[in-house]
Design an enzyme around this catalytic site. Sequence first.
Site: not given
Ligand SMILES: Cc1cc2nc3c(=O)[nH]c(=O)nc-3n(C[C@H](O)[C@H](O)[C@H](O)COP(=O)(O)OP(=O)(O)OC[C@H]3O[C@@H](n4cnc5c(N)ncnc54)[C@H](O)[C@@H]3O)c2cc1C
Length: 392
Positions: A122-123, A129, A155-156, A271, A366
């Site tokens: 997805l990402t 987000s 992508i995990t 301990r 998630e």
């Molecule tokens: C180890 C790991 C495994 C992952 N596995 C997968 C996977 O298998 N498949 C996949 O598709 N993705 C995966 N992800 C991605 C993960 O789902 C995203 O990192 C996550 O959805 C956040 O997106 P971003 O990192 O682009 O942060 P951004 O969306 O850029 O957000 C940055 C910050 O802004 C905040 N924010 C953004 N929008 C809002 C809002 N409307 N209101 C309040 N706060 C907001 C967020 O909470 C965060 O604190 C993985 C990530 C990691 C680190």
Amino acid sequence: MSHDVDEMEVVVGVKRFLQSEVIPRVAEIEAGDEFPQDILDKMAELGLFGMPVPEEFGGINLSLAEYVAIMEELAAGWSSLPSFLNSHCTVARILTLFGTDAQKSNYLPRLADGSGRGAISLTEPGAGSDLKSIRTTARENADGSYTLSGDKVFITNGMRAGLHLVLARTIPAGNASSTESNISLFILERDTPGFELTRLIDKMAFHHVDTAELRFENVQLPKESLVGGVIGKGLSQLLSVIEVGRIAMAGSAVGLARAALDTALRYSQERQAFGVPICKHQAIQIHLANMGTELTAARCLVREAVRQKEKLGRADMMASMAKVFATEAGINITREAMRVLGGYGYVAEFPAERFYREAPLYMLTEGSNEIQRNIIARGMLASDGPTLLGLV
Ligand SMILES: Cc1cc2nc3c(=O)[nH]c(=O)nc-3n(C[C@H](O)[C@H](O)[C@H](O)COP(=O)(O)OP(=O)(O)OC[C@H]3O[C@@H](n4cnc5c(N)ncnc54)[C@H](O)[C@@H]3O)c2cc1C
């Protein structure tokens, strides 16, 4: 038959497997680079890759309560284990609920027996987000097939999975504009030409779970690869299943917190400091009491989310509450465990420092905890919010 989920046969079987074949090896596996394929093979034998898959397709079709209890157990044993399964099970669940008959019979059996592992893509570099702003496109060709192009990050299982569900912006044939907002999920097999793994991402924990960057360059997909055969359903298909992923992630955070508390509790009784076990010092008792209370509250909330989802079919607000509370509890409890272990909490020979590095992942994925709070507030302000919260 017992109604206590901890005593259900499948959960007891997983506990036994963890005790005998995983827990004694975790320190050694974590210290090395070798991929523990034998553990995944055993998980496949136990049917764990088919947890959400109906029996007619070779799965074990567990209830949500059983599924979440197993994710907790696996995380308590070795927290990488639920990470191998979470996105795989999301893929299996989406195909079970929304796949066409042909998609179900083609893909579910190999997902269920673990011979094909699933990843959910997805990402993107510019969209995490905010999935509505993805740029990957699936352009419909004149014959109804699709050309997939774009980049995905984080992508995990991106390297090891044989089957990906890819979220893409669908552009109908003849429409040259890239503003089409119909977002759909597509099934992509790993060996399709144009699928490229561009990079493996290094991260602070979970080193045995691969996290990949992917590129799709004019990947040709048959029209049968569109999940459910209907354009524009991708986000709604995802949202109805990701709720389960959130509850499962909350369960995993409870499992990790449990392992941290167990380590701290044992250590505090062994301990000695100032002539007594450190658990006799009130300051340590306060840490332990807070950890135990938070863990129990988190588990209760996870079970309430399971109950609501099973009873009402949807549990948006409660799933998000469970995800926020349990994952933040995981961070607090793993940090407190480190304090109880003192200097030994910071060194790699003891597991507390690993727990501390692992816990933050759950607050990010998630749907980040900030996004969960948006969902919680929206749910509270909805017409049935006060009832679901027990205010009326
Ligand atoms: C180890 C790991 C495994 C992952 N596995 C997968 C996977 O298998 N498949 C996949 O598709 N993705 C995966 N992800 C991605 C993960 O789902 C995203 O990192 C996550 O959805 C956040 O997106 P971003 O990192 O682009 O942060 P951004 O969306 O850029 O957000 C940055 C910050 O802004 C905040 N924010 C953004 N929008 C809002 C809002 N409307 N209101 C309040 N706060 C907001 C967020 O909470 C965060 O604190 C993985 C990530 C990691 C680190």
